[in-house]
Design a protein around this motif. Sequence first.
Motif, PDB file in Angstrom:
ATOM      1  N   ALA A 217      31.811  44.121  42.047  1.00  0.00           N
ATOM      2  CA  ALA A 217      31.336  42.968  42.815  1.00  0.00           C
ATOM      3  C   ALA A 217      29.815  42.950  42.885  1.00  0.00           C
ATOM      4  O   ALA A 217      29.187  41.891  42.735  1.00  0.00           O
ATOM      5  CB  ALA A 217      31.930  43.005  44.219  1.00  0.00           C
ATOM      6  N   LEU A 218      29.209  44.112  43.100  1.00  0.00           N
ATOM      7  CA  LEU A 218      27.754  44.194  43.138  1.00  0.00           C
ATOM      8  C   LEU A 218      27.150  43.794  41.802  1.00  0.00           C
ATOM      9  O   LEU A 218      26.163  43.036  41.751  1.00  0.00           O
ATOM     10  CB  LEU A 218      27.321  45.615  43.510  1.00  0.00           C
ATOM     11  N   LEU A 219      27.730  44.272  40.716  1.00  0.00           N
ATOM     12  CA  LEU A 219      27.232  43.921  39.381  1.00  0.00           C
ATOM     13  C   LEU A 219      27.367  42.426  39.123  1.00  0.00           C
ATOM     14  O   LEU A 219      26.419  41.774  38.658  1.00  0.00           O
ATOM     15  CB  LEU A 219      28.012  44.712  38.323  1.00  0.00           C
ATOM     16  N   CYS A 220      28.537  41.871  39.434  1.00  0.00           N
ATOM     17  CA  CYS A 220      28.770  40.443  39.189  1.00  0.00           C
ATOM     18  C   CYS A 220      27.859  39.579  40.048  1.00  0.00           C
ATOM     19  O   CYS A 220      27.263  38.606  39.566  1.00  0.00           O
ATOM     20  CB  CYS A 220      30.237  40.114  39.452  1.00  0.00           C
ATOM     21  N   GLY A 221      27.731  39.925  41.339  1.00  0.00           N
ATOM     22  CA  GLY A 221      26.876  39.148  42.230  1.00  0.00           C
ATOM     23  C   GLY A 221      25.419  39.196  41.817  1.00  0.00           C
ATOM     24  O   GLY A 221      24.720  38.175  41.824  1.00  0.00           O
ATOM     25  N   THR A 222      24.939  40.374  41.414  1.00  0.00           N
ATOM     26  CA  THR A 222      23.541  40.502  40.997  1.00  0.00           C
ATOM     27  C   THR A 222      23.292  39.756  39.698  1.00  0.00           C
ATOM     28  O   THR A 222      22.252  39.105  39.527  1.00  0.00           O
ATOM     29  CB  THR A 222      23.173  41.988  40.832  1.00  0.00           C
ATOM     30  N   ALA A 223      24.231  39.846  38.759  1.00  0.00           N
ATOM     31  CA  ALA A 223      24.086  39.116  37.500  1.00  0.00           C
ATOM     32  C   ALA A 223      23.978  37.619  37.755  1.00  0.00           C
ATOM     33  O   ALA A 223      23.111  36.929  37.183  1.00  0.00           O
ATOM     34  CB  ALA A 223      25.270  39.425  36.583  1.00  0.00           C
ATOM     35  N   PHE A 224      24.844  37.111  38.613  1.00  0.00           N
ATOM     36  CA  PHE A 224      24.804  35.684  38.936  1.00  0.00           C
ATOM     37  C   PHE A 224      23.513  35.329  39.673  1.00  0.00           C
ATOM     38  O   PHE A 224      22.941  34.255  39.463  1.00  0.00           O
ATOM     39  CB  PHE A 224      26.016  35.309  39.778  1.00  0.00           C
ATOM     40  N   ALA A 225      23.033  36.237  40.510  1.00  0.00           N
ATOM     41  CA  ALA A 225      21.797  35.993  41.261  1.00  0.00           C
ATOM     42  C   ALA A 225      20.593  35.844  40.347  1.00  0.00           C
ATOM     43  O   ALA A 225      19.673  35.071  40.649  1.00  0.00           O
ATOM     44  CB  ALA A 225      21.560  37.130  42.249  1.00  0.00           C
ATOM     45  N   THR A 226      20.578  36.568  39.221  1.00  0.00           N
ATOM     46  CA  THR A 226      19.433  36.433  38.313  1.00  0.00           C
ATOM     47  C   THR A 226      19.369  35.030  37.717  1.00  0.00           C
ATOM     48  O   THR A 226      18.290  34.445  37.597  1.00  0.00           O
ATOM     49  CB  THR A 226      19.506  37.478  37.185  1.00  0.00           C
TER      50      THR A 226
ATOM     51  N   VAL B 140      36.806  27.631  29.297  1.00  0.00           N
ATOM     52  CA  VAL B 140      35.805  27.379  30.336  1.00  0.00           C
ATOM     53  C   VAL B 140      35.700  28.583  31.258  1.00  0.00           C
ATOM     54  O   VAL B 140      34.609  29.053  31.594  1.00  0.00           O
ATOM     55  CB  VAL B 140      36.162  26.112  31.143  1.00  0.00           C
ATOM     56  N   ALA B 141      36.845  29.115  31.668  1.00  0.00           N
ATOM     57  CA  ALA B 141      36.856  30.278  32.556  1.00  0.00           C
ATOM     58  C   ALA B 141      36.253  31.498  31.885  1.00  0.00           C
ATOM     59  O   ALA B 141      35.553  32.295  32.527  1.00  0.00           O
ATOM     60  CB  ALA B 141      38.290  30.571  32.999  1.00  0.00           C
ATOM     61  N   TRP B 142      36.491  31.659  30.582  1.00  0.00           N
ATOM     62  CA  TRP B 142      35.967  32.816  29.869  1.00  0.00           C
ATOM     63  C   TRP B 142      34.433  32.837  29.868  1.00  0.00           C
ATOM     64  O   TRP B 142      33.822  33.894  29.744  1.00  0.00           O
ATOM     65  CB  TRP B 142      36.473  32.823  28.432  1.00  0.00           C
ATOM     66  N   ALA B 143      33.824  31.674  29.985  1.00  0.00           N
ATOM     67  CA  ALA B 143      32.365  31.598  29.973  1.00  0.00           C
ATOM     68  C   ALA B 143      31.752  31.875  31.337  1.00  0.00           C
ATOM     69  O   ALA B 143      30.524  31.959  31.456  1.00  0.00           O
ATOM     70  CB  ALA B 143      31.926  30.210  29.484  1.00  0.00           C
ATOM     71  N   LEU B 144      32.568  32.024  32.371  1.00  0.00           N
ATOM     72  CA  LEU B 144      32.066  32.178  33.738  1.00  0.00           C
ATOM     73  C   LEU B 144      32.019  33.647  34.143  1.00  0.00           C
ATOM     74  O   LEU B 144      32.981  34.391  33.935  1.00  0.00           O
ATOM     75  CB  LEU B 144      32.960  31.407  34.719  1.00  0.00           C
ATOM     76  N   PRO B 145      30.915  34.096  34.743  1.00  0.00           N
ATOM     77  CA  PRO B 145      30.831  35.508  35.148  1.00  0.00           C
ATOM     78  C   PRO B 145      31.855  35.902  36.196  1.00  0.00           C
ATOM     79  O   PRO B 145      32.304  37.052  36.230  1.00  0.00           O
ATOM     80  CB  PRO B 145      29.398  35.623  35.690  1.00  0.00           C
ATOM     81  N   LEU B 146      32.253  34.962  37.055  1.00  0.00           N
ATOM     82  CA  LEU B 146      33.179  35.308  38.128  1.00  0.00           C
ATOM     83  C   LEU B 146      34.538  35.720  37.584  1.00  0.00           C
ATOM     84  O   LEU B 146      35.173  36.646  38.104  1.00  0.00           O
ATOM     85  CB  LEU B 146      33.318  34.127  39.100  1.00  0.00           C
TER      86      LEU B 146
END
Length: 259
Positions: A156-165, A212-218
């Motif tokens: 979760a930390l990795l995904c959230g930080t990646a999206f934050a950038t 579409v989902a495959w392209a999303l970080p979440l």
Amino acid sequence: MKGGTSWWRGVYLVMEGSAPRYRGNWRICLVSGFVHPTLLLLALGLGVGGLVDGGPQERRVGDGLPYLEYLAPAILVVGAVQTAVGEAIHPIMTGLNGERTYYATVSTPITPSQLAVGHVLWVAARIAVTTVCTCVAVLVLTDVPVAPAVGAAVVALLCGTAFATALSALAVVTADGTGLITLVTRVMILPMVLLSGAFFPFALLPVWLHPVAWALPLWHGVELARGADGALPHLGYLLAFLTAGTALTLTRFRRRLTA
């Protein structure tokens, strides 16, 4: 500030400068970080889960797990991404357009690159706090073992930080606009959550929505947090997203703050 140690000293000073706004309300942040996921777990995991677990499609919907345990890793990842929205965007909007503190910061020996890295690391720290609170709620309310819960929290930390950038780079470009947080929440976060398989199995989505989902970080974050088979592609995607987003954020900060 040049050189390894002094360069990172500048990054630390940027992070330290972001801390005062939270010193007076850190207790509220901790409580809200625990209460919000607790309510979600109770309402969805126990409320909706009571219908799912007792229904005829129990094993198909819950992957053979109680719905509460199926939901818990996704709540961790979704919570991290939601935290990233405000934490990544609001300081940039304020620093570039509101109080314009970023211009004052780069008039000192601190460079735009140090400011960008300090911003990203501070956002990661804030996401980490929320994620820890959510992880505690998961451990208290579910039967998820400690090791998988902690692993999901790291994801979760990795995904959230990646999206934050990515959000940080977007915020630098649109810092003169208004309502970006609301726009991102409605146009980006809500569709991502619905397409990520957070609340129901990804396989139940129409096949034409899968790319579409495959392209999303979440989606990658949720799959990785649940311990899906083929973890390396999901991890590689998130690391690549983080690297690209950080590089883009650095570029945007330099262009915006270099005279």
